[in-house]
Design a protein around this motif. Structure first.
Motif, PDB file in Angstrom:
ATOM      1  N   ARG A  36       0.858  -1.203   0.000  1.00  0.00           N
ATOM      2  CA  ARG A  36       0.000   0.000   0.000  1.00  0.00           C
ATOM      3  C   ARG A  36       0.879   1.233   0.000  1.00  0.00           C
ATOM      4  O   ARG A  36       2.005   1.202   0.492  1.00  0.00           O
ATOM      5  N   TRP A  37       0.328   2.306  -0.569  1.00  0.00           N
ATOM      6  CA  TRP A  37       1.082   3.551  -0.606  1.00  0.00           C
ATOM      7  C   TRP A  37       0.907   4.303   0.703  1.00  0.00           C
ATOM      8  O   TRP A  37       0.060   3.951   1.524  1.00  0.00           O
ATOM      9  N   LYS A  38       1.690   5.316   0.872  1.00  0.00           N
ATOM     10  CA  LYS A  38       1.708   6.065   2.135  1.00  0.00           C
ATOM     11  C   LYS A  38       0.303   6.529   2.533  1.00  0.00           C
ATOM     12  O   LYS A  38      -0.463   6.976   1.693  1.00  0.00           O
ATOM     13  N   ASN A  39       0.002   6.413   3.807  1.00  0.00           N
ATOM     14  CA  ASN A  39      -1.292   6.816   4.367  1.00  0.00           C
ATOM     15  C   ASN A  39      -2.476   6.155   3.657  1.00  0.00           C
ATOM     16  O   ASN A  39      -3.553   6.743   3.552  1.00  0.00           O
ATOM     17  N   GLY A  40      -2.246   4.948   3.155  1.00  0.00           N
ATOM     18  CA  GLY A  40      -3.344   4.199   2.530  1.00  0.00           C
ATOM     19  C   GLY A  40      -3.775   4.727   1.167  1.00  0.00           C
ATOM     20  O   GLY A  40      -4.859   4.385   0.685  1.00  0.00           O
ATOM     21  N   ALA A  41      -2.945   5.560   0.538  1.00  0.00           N
ATOM     22  CA  ALA A  41      -3.317   6.101  -0.775  1.00  0.00           C
ATOM     23  C   ALA A  41      -3.466   4.973  -1.782  1.00  0.00           C
ATOM     24  O   ALA A  41      -2.820   3.928  -1.681  1.00  0.00           O
ATOM     25  N   ARG A  42      -4.340   5.190  -2.768  1.00  0.00           N
ATOM     26  CA  ARG A  42      -4.651   4.178  -3.771  1.00  0.00           C
ATOM     27  C   ARG A  42      -3.621   4.162  -4.885  1.00  0.00           C
ATOM     28  O   ARG A  42      -3.393   3.147  -5.534  1.00  0.00           O
ATOM     29  N   VAL A  43      -3.037   5.322  -5.146  1.00  0.00           N
ATOM     30  CA  VAL A  43      -2.123   5.450  -6.286  1.00  0.00           C
ATOM     31  C   VAL A  43      -1.067   6.490  -5.916  1.00  0.00           C
ATOM     32  O   VAL A  43      -1.328   7.393  -5.125  1.00  0.00           O
ATOM     33  N   CYS A  44       0.126   6.315  -6.463  1.00  0.00           N
ATOM     34  CA  CYS A  44       1.211   7.258  -6.192  1.00  0.00           C
ATOM     35  C   CYS A  44       1.463   8.090  -7.458  1.00  0.00           C
ATOM     36  O   CYS A  44       1.558   7.535  -8.560  1.00  0.00           O
ATOM     37  N   VAL A  45       1.555   9.390  -7.289  1.00  0.00           N
ATOM     38  CA  VAL A  45       1.779  10.293  -8.431  1.00  0.00           C
ATOM     39  C   VAL A  45       3.099  11.026  -8.222  1.00  0.00           C
ATOM     40  O   VAL A  45       3.262  11.766  -7.249  1.00  0.00           O
ATOM     41  N   ALA A  46       4.047  10.792  -9.128  1.00  0.00           N
ATOM     42  CA  ALA A  46       5.358  11.442  -9.055  1.00  0.00           C
ATOM     43  C   ALA A  46       5.544  12.302 -10.311  1.00  0.00           C
ATOM     44  O   ALA A  46       5.734  11.773 -11.408  1.00  0.00           O
ATOM     45  N   LEU A  47       5.434  13.604 -10.146  1.00  0.00           N
ATOM     46  CA  LEU A  47       5.605  14.519 -11.274  1.00  0.00           C
ATOM     47  C   LEU A  47       7.056  14.971 -11.326  1.00  0.00           C
ATOM     48  O   LEU A  47       7.639  15.328 -10.301  1.00  0.00           O
ATOM     49  N   ALA A 241      -5.170   8.288 -19.370  1.00  0.00           N
ATOM     50  CA  ALA A 241      -5.313   6.823 -19.473  1.00  0.00           C
ATOM     51  C   ALA A 241      -4.196   6.125 -18.705  1.00  0.00           C
ATOM     52  O   ALA A 241      -4.420   5.092 -18.062  1.00  0.00           O
ATOM     53  N   GLU A 242      -2.989   6.685 -18.768  1.00  0.00           N
ATOM     54  CA  GLU A 242      -1.872   6.110 -18.003  1.00  0.00           C
ATOM     55  C   GLU A 242      -2.155   6.228 -16.503  1.00  0.00           C
ATOM     56  O   GLU A 242      -1.917   5.291 -15.737  1.00  0.00           O
ATOM     57  N   PHE A 243      -2.643   7.393 -16.080  1.00  0.00           N
ATOM     58  CA  PHE A 243      -2.972   7.561 -14.654  1.00  0.00           C
ATOM     59  C   PHE A 243      -4.094   6.606 -14.245  1.00  0.00           C
ATOM     60  O   PHE A 243      -4.009   5.936 -13.208  1.00  0.00           O
ATOM     61  N   ASP A 244      -5.158   6.549 -15.047  1.00  0.00           N
ATOM     62  CA  ASP A 244      -6.306   5.695 -14.693  1.00  0.00           C
ATOM     63  C   ASP A 244      -5.869   4.233 -14.555  1.00  0.00           C
ATOM     64  O   ASP A 244      -6.325   3.528 -13.656  1.00  0.00           O
ATOM     65  N   GLY A 245      -4.973   3.798 -15.443  1.00  0.00           N
ATOM     66  CA  GLY A 245      -4.461   2.429 -15.367  1.00  0.00           C
ATOM     67  C   GLY A 245      -3.667   2.210 -14.094  1.00  0.00           C
ATOM     68  O   GLY A 245      -3.808   1.178 -13.427  1.00  0.00           O
ATOM     69  N   ALA A 246      -2.831   3.191 -13.756  1.00  0.00           N
ATOM     70  CA  ALA A 246      -2.042   3.090 -12.519  1.00  0.00           C
ATOM     71  C   ALA A 246      -2.970   3.040 -11.305  1.00  0.00           C
ATOM     72  O   ALA A 246      -2.774   2.240 -10.383  1.00  0.00           O
ATOM     73  N   ALA A 247      -4.010   3.872 -11.314  1.00  0.00           N
ATOM     74  CA  ALA A 247      -4.945   3.913 -10.179  1.00  0.00           C
ATOM     75  C   ALA A 247      -5.678   2.574 -10.064  1.00  0.00           C
ATOM     76  O   ALA A 247      -5.863   2.044  -8.960  1.00  0.00           O
ATOM     77  N   ALA A 248      -6.085   2.014 -11.197  1.00  0.00           N
ATOM     78  CA  ALA A 248      -6.818   0.742 -11.173  1.00  0.00           C
ATOM     79  C   ALA A 248      -5.944  -0.381 -10.604  1.00  0.00           C
ATOM     80  O   ALA A 248      -6.431  -1.292  -9.944  1.00  0.00           O
ATOM     81  N   GLU A 249      -4.636  -0.292 -10.857  1.00  0.00           N
ATOM     82  CA  GLU A 249      -3.725  -1.344 -10.390  1.00  0.00           C
ATOM     83  C   GLU A 249      -3.077  -1.005  -9.051  1.00  0.00           C
ATOM     84  O   GLU A 249      -2.254  -1.775  -8.540  1.00  0.00           O
ATOM     85  N   GLY A 250      -3.402   0.162  -8.492  1.00  0.00           N
ATOM     86  CA  GLY A 250      -2.781   0.571  -7.230  1.00  0.00           C
ATOM     87  C   GLY A 250      -1.293   0.829  -7.386  1.00  0.00           C
ATOM     88  O   GLY A 250      -0.491   0.541  -6.502  1.00  0.00           O
ATOM     89  N   GLY A 251      -0.921   1.374  -8.523  1.00  0.00           N
ATOM     90  CA  GLY A 251       0.505   1.529  -8.824  1.00  0.00           C
ATOM     91  C   GLY A 251       1.009   2.960  -8.850  1.00  0.00           C
ATOM     92  O   GLY A 251       0.461   3.856  -8.202  1.00  0.00           O
ATOM     93  N   LEU A 252       2.076   3.122  -9.614  1.00  0.00           N
ATOM     94  CA  LEU A 252       2.779   4.407  -9.707  1.00  0.00           C
ATOM     95  C   LEU A 252       2.468   5.081 -11.043  1.00  0.00           C
ATOM     96  O   LEU A 252       2.510   4.436 -12.094  1.00  0.00           O
ATOM     97  N   PHE A 253       2.176   6.363 -10.980  1.00  0.00           N
ATOM     98  CA  PHE A 253       2.055   7.173 -12.197  1.00  0.00           C
ATOM     99  C   PHE A 253       3.169   8.206 -12.148  1.00  0.00           C
ATOM    100  O   PHE A 253       3.152   9.110 -11.312  1.00  0.00           O
ATOM    101  N   LEU A 254       4.175   8.022 -12.993  1.00  0.00           N
ATOM    102  CA  LEU A 254       5.336   8.918 -13.009  1.00  0.00           C
ATOM    103  C   LEU A 254       5.368   9.629 -14.360  1.00  0.00           C
ATOM    104  O   LEU A 254       5.335   8.992 -15.410  1.00  0.00           O
ATOM    105  N   LEU A 255       5.396  10.953 -14.311  1.00  0.00           N
ATOM    106  CA  LEU A 255       5.325  11.745 -15.538  1.00  0.00           C
ATOM    107  C   LEU A 255       6.558  12.637 -15.666  1.00  0.00           C
ATOM    108  O   LEU A 255       6.958  13.295 -14.706  1.00  0.00           O
ATOM    109  N   THR A 256       7.154  12.624 -16.859  1.00  0.00           N
ATOM    110  CA  THR A 256       8.308  13.475 -17.151  1.00  0.00           C
ATOM    111  C   THR A 256       7.862  14.653 -18.025  1.00  0.00           C
ATOM    112  O   THR A 256       7.238  14.442 -19.067  1.00  0.00           O
TER     113      THR A 256
END
Ligand SMILES: [Zn+2]
Length: 304
Positions: A36-47, A241-256
């Motif tokens: 699980r991500w910090k504080n129970g977050a569903r998805v991690c977003v790293a900009l 779509a990349e973010f939505d996929g990451a959220a659905a899988e409980g994963g990381l969305f990292l954007l450059t």
């Protein structure tokens, strides 16, 4: 001798140890995606913002004021615009900065740090790493590390190799500098541990992809036929779509992103829309790359 010279002998003449050795030099090891991500977050977003500014012109040995001004826009207009947007949304991000850019714009880097963002390594002058000899790569990496430490007030803990041009000797230098993470490789959607010649390194990889990068969509070269062909609304659709996929899988969305590219009026719009979309979806942990890497490493089971 550059590291490309090793490829002069045609690959079909290589023996197995050679092609296998090339593949196993730097490899993806165990996944570091936390349960699980910090504080129970569903998805991690790293900009992340790669503040290349003038270095993309200087890198090629060009001193054209015309080309340099395109990078200057990044420092003069875009970074303030981006920082204002991040402040408004209470989001912290990571800025990967070539040392020469940090020397050209030290106040910008100090402001980035003062506003709670992370300053991380992005080469000396945005050089193409794999064209360097190992000795030159090492010298530039050490100088970049020292420069950012001096300007940013603390040693950087992460690196994004310019143009993601990771060489066969880059990982050894990352270990020598005792960095926490790299963000230049593409073997997964989720964080993983880097393996060198079959041995786990403890270095966290926060993977990137050209799909999740503004540059391929908006790049433009006057002298060639390279033209942007995807409208900002189309890029927004892909990023969502990349973010939505990451959220659905409980994963990381990292954007450059790149300030001199994303900071324009018609494009900063898409970043604003994307942040609104992520916030509406709810329960996202916005974090710097350093925070993500440290969290993943803490959460991972001890290495065997
Ligand atoms: Zn760059």
């Amino acid at each position: 001798m550059s590291q490309h010279d090793a490829a002069i002998e045609p690959s079909w003449t290589w023996d197995e140890s050679r092609w296998r050795g090339a593949v196993e030099k730097v490899r993806a090891g165990r996944s570091l995606r936390p349960a699980r991500w910090k504080n129970g977050a569903r998805v991690c977003v790293a900009l992340s913002f790669d503040s290349d500014h003038e270095s993309s012109t200087l890198r090629d040995g060009s001193v054209s004021p015309g080309k340099l001004s395109q990078g200057e826009y990044g420092a003069r207009v875009s970074v303030p615009r981006i920082l204002e947007m991040l402040r408004r949304h209470g989001i912290r991000a990571t800025f990967f900065v070539p040392a020469v850019v940090a020397l050209l714009h030290p106040d910008e880097q100090r402001r980035v740090v003062d506003e709670g963002h992370e300053l991380a390594m992005h080469g000396w002058i945005h050089e193409m790493t794999s064209e360097l000899s190992p000795a030159v790569e090492r010298d530039l990496m050490h100088r970049a590390h020292e420069t950012l430490a001096k300007i940013g007030g603390r040693p950087p803990v992460g690196v994004r190799v310019p143009s993601w041009d990771f060489s066969p000797t880059t990982l050894a230098l990352i270990r020598e500098l005792q960095l926490t993470y790299d963000s230049s490789l593409m073997a997964d959607d989720e964080p993983y541990e880097l393996v060198e010649d079959g041995a786990a390194t403890g270095i966290v990889e926060l993977p990137v992809e050209w799909i999740k990068d503004d540059a391929p969509y908006f790049g433009m070269n006057r002298a060639s036929t390279t033209r942007p062909y995807t409208p900002p609304s189309g890029v927004l659709e892909i990023f969502k779509a990349e973010f939505d996929g990451a959220a659905a899988e409980g994963g990381l969305f990292l954007l450059t992103m790149h300030p001199h590219i994303i900071g324009h009026r018609s494009r900063i719009w898409l970043l604003a829309e994307l942040i609104e979309h992520i916030k509406r979806a709810g329960n996202a942990w916005f974090a710097t790359h350093e925070e993500v890497a440290r969290y993943c490493r803490e959460q991972a089971a001890p290495a065997r």
